[in-house]
Design an enzyme around this catalytic site. Sequence first.
Site, PDB file in Angstrom:
ATOM      1  CD  GLU A   7       8.402  -0.730   0.848  1.00  0.00           C
ATOM      2  OE1 GLU A   7       7.260  -0.784   1.297  1.00  0.00           O
ATOM      3  OE2 GLU A   7       8.982  -1.691   0.305  1.00  0.00           O
ATOM      4  NE  ARG A  16      -0.304  -1.551   0.348  1.00  0.00           N
ATOM      5  CZ  ARG A  16      -0.664  -0.268   0.294  1.00  0.00           C
ATOM      6  NH1 ARG A  16      -1.714   0.084  -0.424  1.00  0.00           N
ATOM      7  NH2 ARG A  16       0.010   0.656   0.942  1.00  0.00           N
ATOM      8  NE  ARG A  68       4.156  -4.073  -2.126  1.00  0.00           N
ATOM      9  CZ  ARG A  68       3.740  -3.378  -1.077  1.00  0.00           C
ATOM     10  NH1 ARG A  68       4.312  -2.219  -0.793  1.00  0.00           N
ATOM     11  NH2 ARG A  68       2.747  -3.806  -0.336  1.00  0.00           N
ATOM     12  CG  HIS A 110      -4.980  -5.167   6.731  1.00  0.00           C
ATOM     13  ND1 HIS A 110      -6.294  -5.435   7.029  1.00  0.00           N
ATOM     14  CD2 HIS A 110      -4.737  -5.746   5.543  1.00  0.00           C
ATOM     15  CE1 HIS A 110      -6.811  -6.165   6.067  1.00  0.00           C
ATOM     16  NE2 HIS A 110      -5.874  -6.373   5.149  1.00  0.00           N
TER      17      HIS A 110
HETATM   18  C1  PEP Z   1       4.803   1.758   1.917  1.00  0.00           C
HETATM   19  O1  PEP Z   1       5.496   1.168   2.745  1.00  0.00           O
HETATM   20  O2  PEP Z   1       4.763   3.006   1.825  1.00  0.00           O
HETATM   21  C2  PEP Z   1       3.950   1.002   0.990  1.00  0.00           C
HETATM   22  C3  PEP Z   1       3.325   1.614   0.024  1.00  0.00           C
HETATM   23  O3  PEP Z   1       3.828  -0.333   1.221  1.00  0.00           O
HETATM   24  P1  PEP Z   1       2.841  -0.962   2.318  1.00  0.00           P
HETATM   25  O4  PEP Z   1       1.987   0.141   2.883  1.00  0.00           O
HETATM   26  O5  PEP Z   1       2.054  -2.008   1.618  1.00  0.00           O
HETATM   27  O6  PEP Z   1       3.830  -1.508   3.306  1.00  0.00           O
HETATM   28 MG    MG Z   2       5.707  -0.929   2.566  1.00  0.00          MG
END
Ligand code: PEP
Ligand code: MG
Length: 759
Positions: free
Chosen positions: A636, A492, A539, A398
């Site tokens: 993912e 996001r 998303r 994060h």
């Molecule tokens: C990922 O998993 O590559 C992605 C873009 O989502 P996040 O980083 O928000 O999990």
């Molecule tokens: Mg992700």
Amino acid sequence: MYVIKFEDLGKDDIGVAGGKGANLGELTQAGIPVPPGFVVTSETYDKFMRDTGIFNKVMDILKETDINNTKELQDAAEEIKGIIIETPIPDGISTYITEAYNQLSERVGLDAADVAIRSSATAEDLPEASFAGQQDTFLHVQGIDQVIEYVRKCWASLFEARAIFYREENNFEHSQVYIAVVVQQMVDSDKAGVMFTVNPSTGENIALIEGSWGLGESVVSGTVTPDNYVVSKENNEVLNITISDKKTMFTNDEEGTSIQVEVPEDMRNERVLSDEELEKLVEMAKRVEGHYGKPQDTEWAFHDGNLFLLQSRPITTLGDSEEKADEEDDVDLEVLIKGLGASPGLASGTVKIILDLDELDKVQEGDVMVTTMTTPDMVPAMKRANGIVTDEGGVTCHAAIISRELGIPCVVGTGDATSTLKENDEVTADGKKGLVYKGIIKGAEDETASESAVQVSAAPLITVTEVKANVSMAEAAPKAAATGADGVGLLRTEHMMLSTGIHPKKFILDGEEDKLVDVIAESVLKVADEFYPKPVWYRTLDAPTDEFITLEGGENEPREHNPMLGWRGIRRELDEPEILKAEFKAIKKLHDKGYKNIGIMIPLSQHPSELRRAKELCAEVGLVPQVDVQFGMMVEIPAAAILIDEYIAEGIDFVSLGTNDLTQYTLAVDRNNEYVAKHYREEHPAVMALIERTIKHCAAAGVTCSICGQAGSVPHIVEKLVKFGITSVSSNTDAVEEVRKTVARAEKKIMLDAARKQL
Ligand code: PEP
Ligand code: MG
């Protein structure tokens, strides 16, 4: 002169020895131990071409070739290369090469020296492409017949179709382009590594050496954590040694190909470099630095106790920090703690340690915020900070994602910054190298997000592959749009919802669904407006329980042992459909206002049934997927990559590769865990195989395929994705410009290669 030893060459000899040859000569003359060798000069090439009569033959073939006819060009290139490779080198020339090779063999104590043969371009002002073969390197060549054969191959490489085409297009005379060839002893090192002749972070006048067993490849590629030595250049005193557990090494197999093998158990934790060897290295550091008059970044190798320099180039990272350090003599630029560079830039300020959310107010404009790991509710404080340092996390955690978006330097995964750094200390965080120094670096305290902001190109490059931006916070949208990005490939949602400070579930439980819909719609509107009419892919919520727990109403979040494998993504949303429906309603609201540029994608899906259910819920609010709204999914989880055909059959408009999660789930490496961060590698062959598969299957089905994970901001990975046939790439705002250039170059290369192969 047909053949010149390195000892007799210097930096001004590019015309006869080419750039590589002249540079090796320069180092040799300066007394720096480079592996010995010689250069077959450009004059030799010229004489060979003329004395054998093939020069005119070649020119005649070229004159008759229509370079715009790919087949003709290809045939001409093949014919010319064939002529050069098959024409014997006249004795008058070959005897010089033989003699030089024999002398070299004698010097290294072998009947026939094991050498590397490389072409060396002779005109620096001509672009690389006019010497297609300049990258040609033939390793482990042994015996004079082979040497002569490979010298001719280097010459022939001047007539690769690409080089011919390029020269004609740019009006360079074929007859005026020459090539030299370097013949150099191969070094199969017992130990090797890199050395900086000053501290590359602080400019401090020490030698910083990293070394490991075998060939230097293990250190340069980062496959191994090498030993680290800091040595005084004044009195050779060893100031610091860190011995690492060196698990693997590279060595040459019988064919001379470098292979990775395990380091024998008893050597893994053994110190690689003795004091004497360190002394030799420091001696070399001083010589090479003295010679060039600038700090150098070098590659070295020991073979049977002999030290060789394989490469030397100026340290480019010193820049401002070095100058600033010079200005402020009393500043002590000692490294206090190391982590991973997560968001580039230097940030000086006063340390504020945040162990509890109640303490966030302590962070004032310009401070360096130090915390275990950031959570979404820390974002307002993060915005005030000059820099961020965390104990935990990897480069996709994060703190890293948000810092990059805010343009704030950030170092993550330090292990114990919250206990090592002291409240109110003055420090400088280096978000590129992942270091925190003691003291303020003048100028760095003012380096704000706006200064390190993106550069907007005056005339954006047009690429067929779209280059988009990732956006997490509505206020970051103008900066992202200013890059000229082709849209938002990942919006996001988590951060938008979290900016309210209230858990989305609380809105539902309090009977305030409308409010939730409005909050989402308002945030998304800011982004959709900024980019209109370019596409924005919203998303749906990917809410890990550990990130939502601190919100008002988050008390009921379950305490999971491993939130990364837990209740998040679409699986969670299907368990809490009220929140998902509120999101769909928000998007419908915006569509009704005319913002048809917003698409929807679902995160973290592992089975097509999840896609089917999400689409049903979307249709239930009056927004029919693939009819009213573009509907897609993130890939993912390996399962999604493997079942991509089933997803396509279920019906999707687009796919986006979330490589941050795909990497952690493929490799079983928690992306937030600094202890395993070194194993987190998007380029791991298994991850790349899943990516390639997804892109190719989507392409075959005519489904748009994009990427929005961090790998989409890494130019050399992006180059591969373009080759696989990806339709768009979505990067961090600060990487859009660079990625766009990479994409443009990769596309051109594909076109050129295709043109050559076409017929
Ligand atoms: C990922 O998993 O590559 C992605 C873009 O989502 P996040 O980083 O928000 O999990
Ligand atoms: Mg992700």
